[in-house]
Structures are given as C-alpha cells and as structure tokens.
Enzyme design. Structure first.
Site, PDB file in Angstrom:
ATOM      1  N   CYS A   7       0.868  -1.188   0.000  1.00 42.78           N
ATOM      2  CA  CYS A   7       0.000   0.000   0.000  1.00 42.78           C
ATOM      3  C   CYS A   7       0.898   1.229   0.000  1.00 42.78           C
ATOM      4  O   CYS A   7       1.694   1.403  -0.919  1.00 42.78           O
ATOM      5  CB  CYS A   7      -0.961  -0.024   1.190  1.00 42.78           C
ATOM      6  SG  CYS A   7      -0.162  -0.139   2.802  1.00 42.78           S
ATOM      7  N   ARG A  23      -2.128  -0.718   5.513  1.00 48.72           N
ATOM      8  CA  ARG A  23      -3.355  -1.241   4.910  1.00 48.72           C
ATOM      9  C   ARG A  23      -3.111  -2.638   4.315  1.00 48.72           C
ATOM     10  O   ARG A  23      -3.964  -3.507   4.345  1.00 48.72           O
ATOM     11  CB  ARG A  23      -3.849  -0.291   3.809  1.00 48.72           C
ATOM     12  CG  ARG A  23      -4.525   0.942   4.340  1.00 48.72           C
ATOM     13  CD  ARG A  23      -4.841   1.917   3.223  1.00 48.72           C
ATOM     14  NE  ARG A  23      -3.661   2.572   2.688  1.00 48.72           N
ATOM     15  CZ  ARG A  23      -3.685   3.500   1.733  1.00 48.72           C
ATOM     16  NH1 ARG A  23      -4.839   3.853   1.207  1.00 48.72           N
ATOM     17  NH2 ARG A  23      -2.574   4.061   1.301  1.00 48.72           N
TER      18      ARG A  23
END
Lengths: 148, 287
Positions: free
Chosen positions: B245, B250
């Site tokens: 990410c 994430r």
C-alpha cells in the site's frame, strides 16, 4: 503575516503541556466540546464542495460571514471515531472565527504537528492538514473576493 | 453477521467475536490490545482491561525506517504483561486496519497465539458495550523472543523487483486514485510522500476495505472474499503473493485476509510500499 493571535495563544497553551498523556487528555476534552454545523448553515447531504480533501474522518468545513466581513468557521465530522478531527475543528473554530481573513489565509498546515506532535500516521496528518488548508483557502477566497 | 465458524474461513480460530471478548475480560490467559490510527481514541475510552500498542511508539524503530528488534519486542511484551502462553486479541479503529498491522508485526516475532476481534472498535461501540478510561497495569512478564524473521511474511524492494520479473502476482490495496496515480496530481492534496504516482506493473487493484462489511466492520464471508481475490483479482491460494500500500499498514490487513481467512500459503507484505517504490530511481511504474 502574523498567525491569528488566538491561534498563537492556543498553540502556546498546548505547548506548555509537554507531557504526552496530559496533552492527549486536553485534546480529548476539546473534542468533547465539538458542536456540529447548525442546520441553518448546512444540512445533510453536505455535498462535495465543503468536504475536506484527504480527510478519512469525513470532515466538512462551512463558513458564515460576520457583519465585519470576517468568517465564522463551522464543521461536521461524519466518522463517529474521528476524535482528532473533532479536536482540530474545535481549535480552528475557536481560534480562527472572526480573525482577519488575510491572517487566516496564511495559517500554515503544519500547525497540526504543534497540536498533535509528530507521532501521527501519514493519513491522519493529511486529513488534519487538509482541514487547516481548507479553512485557509476559504479565508483566502473570501478575502480576494472582497479585495482585502 | 453470521457466526465466524460458519463463514467458510480457512482459519476461523484467528477471529473472535465481540461476545467472545466480552466473556473473556477477566481471563488471565488473554490480553486484549487496542491499536489505532487515531492517538486520542484509546485514552478517550477502551475495552476494560485492554492495553494500547501504538504503531509509532511501540512497533517502529525510533531512528531507522524499520520495525522494532528482538529486545524492543521483549520490552514491549514485558510492559503489557504478555508471556509466550498469553493469547493476544487485537482490535482497533478503521476496521481493524491498525490492529492487523500490529498482528502482522507480532508474527514477525512468531507470537502466534494471536487473534483479531471481528468488527473492531466500532462494532464494540455500536453494541453499547462498556468502555473505560482506566489504564490497566499488569505485572511485568518474562518474555524471550526469537529474532525477528523477515523472510516469510515480509518483502523488501529487491525481492519485489525479482517478483515482478518472474511475473508473480502483486496486490495493490490502496484507493483507486492512488493506484492510477491520479491522487498525486491533485494540487489540493498535501504531499503524499512519493515523487511518482501509479502502481507496480502488473499489480491487481483490490482496495483493502473491500474485505469488510461497511455496516458493522466485520470481515466478509469466505465466499465473498474468494470472489474478490480469486475471481476478480485472479490470485490463488497456492500463489506466491506480495501485497503493498503506502507504508505497509493497509496491506497488512489484506495480508491477514489472504493468509488467515482464505488460507493462502505464501503472502508477503512489502512494507516499503509506495513511499519507497514511488521514490526509487529507475524502477518500473505503471499508470
């Protein structure tokens, strides 16, 4: 151009609290004072124009003109867990409402770090800085419209 | 949402419900850990007995861009009173994004007695369950950690380059605008920390939050997740997969989903992610 006096006072007050836990408590108390934009100013759905770019807490900024030509700033924070965004909204609303537009337009976005410290995620920094940037941009736009 | 056991996950035991947590608040073999993006949330109220593990202060090296080492991890575990026999249960804001990040870092040190509370903090709050501002204190534990193992679930940039050359699958879990590079070209956005926008060539785009039911923050069912990753993104449980990410937080959520809920054997998180790749000289980028 000077930073609005009330914002300087707020930042100095926060910086007098070097203990991280105490400062966090202060910010939580500030967030507890958050009042959403009154319905006479804006109602849901708020639309895209007042939305703060990059703010994951879905913050919105609204203005209301005072008789002297300065602005009151109002906020909405849609994320119920957006407690930092609410604290930032209270600080900006208290310190910048009614301040000279030219000064508000010059407030640097990195005041976020003076409020919260450097230990913020990039996403959180971006969102909070986006709130400051949006308030400044609104003041600048209004000042230019008035030829201030 | 259905019972966790009935959702068709490969390893349902890694998830626990809010009910389960509520019934284990006094269990000395369990340590509940809150990990958030917002630093004000835990001090404003948390699950009774939960400790906080903060991603910047507790999980990162204070100087280098890296995670804490063995000694730092041992000190962290001592501070929160966790032994090798303690089961840690993570929860947090943002649909457990930071909770799964902490979970992933704990796996670098092999603490596999670890679970995630399905639905995270928002579900606990919505159900009207108790929160407290009392910060618990546990007796310091004895904890001897292994050296951090970066070989199995973590990927570095040279490995990503090799992966790319071998045409092995990558999953970009950022937003569509970050994936296309559009976001860097929006002047009103603050600096993203990368000089170039786009994605690693060949990476499939599956934004991390697609794995979540937006109403209550719980994970989608096994069938729904398989449709998302296996049908749409064309990756299979036997594949060697790298996820990334912006800084690896994430993508740790997607790593958790692929590894634990879908049973993928080899998923690595490239935590250098776009803040490294988007600043590297000469690496290929696609838009």
């Amino acid at each position: 151009m000077a930073v609005p006096e009330k914002l300087t006072d707020t930042l100095e007050t926060l910086e007098m609290v070097p203990d991280r836990n105490e400062r966090i408590q202060l910010l939580i108390d500030l967030a507890g004072r958050f009042e959403e934009v009154p319905p006479r100013i804006a109602r849901r759905p708020f639309g895209e124009e007042p939305r703060v770019p990059a703010c994951e807490s879905e913050a919105f900024v609204f203005t209301e003109e005072r008789p002297d030509g300065t602005l009151d700033f109002h906020f909405a924070v849609e994320n119920p867990q957006g407690i930092s965004a609410k604290a930032m909204a209270v600080i900006l609303g208290d310190a910048l409402s009614g301040a000279p537009l030219a000064q508000v337009a010059q407030v640097p976005t990195d005041v976020v770090y003076r409020v919260f410290g450097r230990e913020l995620s990039m996403g959180k920094s971006m969102g909070l800085m986006g709130m400051v940037g949006m308030v400044s941009a609104m003041a600048k736009q209004r000042a230019e419209g008035k030829g201030v | 949402m259905s019972n966790i056991e009935s959702r068709g996950y490969a390893r349902p035991e890694v998830l626990v419900s809010t009910d389960w947590v509520a019934s284990h608040l006094q269990d000395p073999s369990i340590r509940i850990i809150e990990s958030n993006e917002d630093p004000l949330l835990y001090p404003s109220g948390h699950i009774p007995g939960a400790v906080e593990v903060d991603w910047t202060r507790d999980l990162n090296d204070p100087l280098r861009r890296d995670y804490l080492g063995r000694e730092g991890f041992e000190a962290l575990m001592r501070r929160i009173g966790v032994t090798k026999d303690t089961t840690v249960v993570f929860y947090g804001d943002r649909n457990n994004w930071w909770a799964t990040y902490a979970y992933w870092v704990f796996q670098l040190f092999g603490h596999d007695k670890a679970k995630v509370m399905d639905g995270g903090r928002i579900k606990w709050e919505k159900e009207g369950r108790p929160l407290t501002r009392d910060v618990p204190s546990y007796p310091a534990s004895e904890y001897r950690a292994s050296e951090r193992d970066d070989t199995k679930i973590r990927a570095f940039r040279d490995q990503v380059l090799e992966h790319l050359k071998s045409r092995k699958p990558l999953v970009d879990v950022r937003s569509p605008d970050e994936y296309t590079g559009k976001k860097l070209h929006m002047p009103e956005y603050p600096n993203e920390g990368a000089l170039r926008g786009g994605h690693i060539p060949g990476a499939a785009s599956v934004p991390w939050a697609k794995a979540i039911n937006p109403d209550d923050g719980t994970f989608k069912t096994g069938d729904e997740l398989r449709s998302l990753y296996e049908n749409d993104a064309k990756i299979k449980p036997g594949d060697d997969v790298i996820v990334y990410c912006r800084i690896g937080e994430r993508s740790s959520h997607t790593w958790f989903v692929l590894t634990n809920l879908l049973g993928f054997d080899k998923v690595r998180n490239y935590d250098g992610s776009w803040t490294e790749w988007g600043n590297l000289v000469g690496v290929p980028i696609e838009r």
